[in-house]
Scaffold this motif. Structure first.
Motif, short mmCIF file in Angstrom:
data_model
loop_
_atom_site.label_atom_id
_atom_site.label_comp_id
_atom_site.label_asym_id
_atom_site.label_seq_id
_atom_site.Cartn_x
_atom_site.Cartn_y
_atom_site.Cartn_z
N PRO B 21 0.83 -1.21 0.00
CA PRO B 21 0.00 0.00 0.00
C PRO B 21 0.86 1.25 0.00
CG PRO B 21 -0.08 -1.09 2.16
CD PRO B 21 0.74 -1.96 1.26
N ALA B 22 0.42 2.25 -0.78
CA ALA B 22 1.15 3.52 -0.87
C ALA B 22 0.18 4.66 -0.58
CB ALA B 22 1.77 3.69 -2.25
N ILE B 23 0.51 5.45 0.42
CA ILE B 23 -0.31 6.59 0.84
C ILE B 23 0.27 7.85 0.21
CG2 ILE B 23 -1.14 7.92 2.81
CD1 ILE B 23 -0.32 5.35 4.53
N ALA B 24 -0.57 8.60 -0.49
CA ALA B 24 -0.11 9.86 -1.08
C ALA B 24 -0.57 11.02 -0.21
CB ALA B 24 -0.63 10.02 -2.50
N GLN B 25 0.39 11.85 0.16
CA GLN B 25 0.12 12.97 1.06
C GLN B 25 0.61 14.25 0.41
OE1 GLN B 25 2.62 12.94 4.63
NE2 GLN B 25 1.02 13.97 5.80
N ASP B 26 -0.17 15.32 0.49
CA ASP B 26 0.27 16.61 -0.06
C ASP B 26 1.52 17.07 0.68
OD1 ASP B 26 -1.02 19.21 -1.72
OD2 ASP B 26 0.36 19.70 -0.07
N HIS B 27 2.56 17.38 -0.08
CA HIS B 27 3.86 17.67 0.54
C HIS B 27 3.87 18.99 1.28
CE1 HIS B 27 5.85 20.64 -2.34
NE2 HIS B 27 4.65 20.45 -2.83
N LYS B 28 2.91 19.86 0.98
CA LYS B 28 2.86 21.15 1.68
C LYS B 28 1.85 21.16 2.82
CE LYS B 28 4.68 24.51 -1.61
NZ LYS B 28 4.34 25.54 -2.61
N THR B 29 0.63 20.73 2.53
CA THR B 29 -0.43 20.85 3.54
C THR B 29 -0.51 19.64 4.46
OG1 THR B 29 -2.13 19.79 2.18
CG2 THR B 29 -1.81 22.16 1.88
N GLY B 30 0.06 18.51 4.01
CA GLY B 30 -0.03 17.29 4.81
C GLY B 30 -1.34 16.54 4.60
N MET B 35 -5.01 6.44 -0.97
CA MET B 35 -4.14 5.28 -0.80
C MET B 35 -4.36 4.37 -1.99
SD MET B 35 -3.81 2.31 2.09
CE MET B 35 -4.36 0.95 1.04
N ALA B 36 -3.28 3.90 -2.57
CA ALA B 36 -3.39 2.96 -3.68
C ALA B 36 -2.33 1.89 -3.47
CB ALA B 36 -3.23 3.68 -5.01
N TRP B 37 -2.15 1.05 -4.47
CA TRP B 37 -1.21 -0.06 -4.33
C TRP B 37 -0.11 0.01 -5.37
CZ3 TRP B 37 -1.84 -3.73 -0.39
CH2 TRP B 37 -3.01 -3.58 0.36
N MET B 38 1.03 -0.52 -5.02
CA MET B 38 2.16 -0.57 -5.95
C MET B 38 2.67 -2.00 -6.04
SD MET B 38 4.52 2.72 -5.05
CE MET B 38 4.12 4.33 -5.70
N LYS B 61 -3.23 -3.55 -14.19
CA LYS B 61 -2.13 -2.97 -14.98
C LYS B 61 -1.54 -1.74 -14.29
CE LYS B 61 -4.32 0.18 -18.10
NZ LYS B 61 -4.56 0.58 -19.47
N LEU B 62 -0.39 -1.30 -14.79
CA LEU B 62 0.23 -0.10 -14.25
C LEU B 62 -0.70 1.09 -14.44
CD1 LEU B 62 3.91 -0.45 -15.53
CD2 LEU B 62 3.13 -0.63 -13.16
N TRP B 63 -0.67 1.99 -13.48
CA TRP B 63 -1.56 3.14 -13.50
C TRP B 63 -0.73 4.38 -13.17
CZ3 TRP B 63 -4.83 4.28 -8.56
CH2 TRP B 63 -5.50 5.49 -8.70
N ARG B 64 -0.41 5.11 -14.23
CA ARG B 64 0.26 6.39 -14.01
C ARG B 64 -0.83 7.38 -13.58
NH1 ARG B 64 3.80 4.04 -17.31
NH2 ARG B 64 5.99 4.63 -17.06
N LYS B 65 -0.84 7.69 -12.31
CA LYS B 65 -1.87 8.58 -11.76
C LYS B 65 -1.95 9.86 -12.61
CE LYS B 65 -4.57 10.71 -8.82
NZ LYS B 65 -6.02 10.46 -8.94
N VAL B 86 4.49 -0.60 4.23
CA VAL B 86 3.66 0.53 3.81
C VAL B 86 4.59 1.64 3.33
CG1 VAL B 86 1.85 2.18 4.42
CG2 VAL B 86 1.95 -0.02 5.61
N ILE B 87 4.16 2.33 2.26
CA ILE B 87 4.94 3.44 1.70
C ILE B 87 4.14 4.73 1.80
CG2 ILE B 87 5.61 4.35 -0.58
CD1 ILE B 87 6.92 1.70 -1.12
N VAL B 88 4.83 5.83 2.04
CA VAL B 88 4.21 7.16 1.98
C VAL B 88 4.90 7.95 0.88
CG1 VAL B 88 4.05 9.40 3.13
CG2 VAL B 88 3.35 7.35 4.35
N LEU B 89 4.10 8.56 0.02
CA LEU B 89 4.62 9.47 -1.00
C LEU B 89 4.25 10.89 -0.61
CD1 LEU B 89 3.31 7.70 -4.25
CD2 LEU B 89 5.51 7.32 -3.10
N MET B 90 5.26 11.77 -0.55
CA MET B 90 4.98 13.19 -0.39
C MET B 90 4.87 13.76 -1.80
SD MET B 90 5.00 13.52 2.90
CE MET B 90 5.20 15.27 3.29
N VAL B 91 3.70 14.25 -2.14
CA VAL B 91 3.48 14.63 -3.54
C VAL B 91 2.96 16.05 -3.69
CG1 VAL B 91 2.89 12.23 -4.07
CG2 VAL B 91 1.05 13.90 -3.70
N GLU B 92 3.16 16.55 -4.91
CA GLU B 92 2.53 17.78 -5.36
C GLU B 92 1.42 17.34 -6.31
OE1 GLU B 92 5.45 20.24 -7.22
OE2 GLU B 92 3.94 21.43 -8.28
N GLN B 93 0.19 17.59 -5.93
CA GLN B 93 -0.96 17.10 -6.70
C GLN B 93 -1.34 18.09 -7.79
OE1 GLN B 93 -2.97 14.08 -6.54
NE2 GLN B 93 -3.40 15.07 -8.50
#
Lengths: 131, 131
Positions: B21-30, B35-38, B61-65, B86-93
């Motif tokens: 499981p990979a959790i995507a979190q906004d890198h600025k606001t938190g 949550m998706a899977w890898m 199949k692979l899913w490029r968000k 578990v993985i966390v991604l800090m992202v810019e959405q």
């Protein structure tokens, strides 16, 4: 258990094992502290008691977070995602650390140069947490 | 693929289905966005390309968000938890919304009075996102 309480759990798409992943996030800083699993009973207890109760897959029993460390999680908000298969808990982390390694967050390693590098400090020696 | 790259994936305790499981979190606001899977390949591509690539369990199949919505996630940081599962991604959405419902976050419902109540607004009609 009330009918209403049963309703909110019926909405969830539990895994084949009857679980749902629950992400705990600090309600003030937004720091993601940990991810664990819940079964219907632990979710019910979390809602009723206002503290995070998970299902320990390794021990096969209910796990009141902090029951041995004292590091309970006061739950301020429970959220559900669009697919109804992941929960987020906004929590106040007692003791300031969620991780059994004595760190604030379980996510203390960052991928850098192709390696997982530990970037967060140990706040308290686990020997002193669980003694 | 380099040896180093293989190392960081070998550290992960993949599920029986070969996922994490990979959790995507906004890198600025938190804000926790989703949550998706890898699978190993999607994690490798995420690290290489710097954008979030998941494994779609429903489509297999692979899913490029953002591949259809344009709402890609620029990855600023990848974190791993203490159990290595578990993985966390800090992202810019990109587009300011991660959810296919046109909301910022997939976690737009809050448990109140025993019911899941929608508390976050739709920012863009999904018809206009996926047309």
């Amino acid at each position: 258990m009330t009918d209403v309480a049963e309703d909110f759990r019926d909405m969830i798409r539990w895994t084949a094992d009857g679980l749902v992943p629950a992400i705990a996030q600090d309600h003030k800083t937004g720091r993601i502290l940990m991810m664990a699993w819940m079964n219907p009973e632990s979710l019910q207890l979390t809602a009723e008691e206002g503290i995070a109760v998970y299902w320990s897959r390794s021990r096969g029993k209910l796990w009141r977070k902090g029951e041995s460390s004292g590091h309970t999680q006061i739950v301020h908000e429970v959220r559900l995602d669009c697919d109804e298969d992941v929960i987020v808990l906004m929590v106040e982390q007692k003791g300031g650390m969620a991780c059994h390694t004595g760190r604030e967050s379980c996510f203390y390693r960052v991928l850098k140069d192709g390696q997982w590098q530990t970037v967060d400090p140990v706040l308290k020696d686990p020997k002193d947490i669980y003694s």
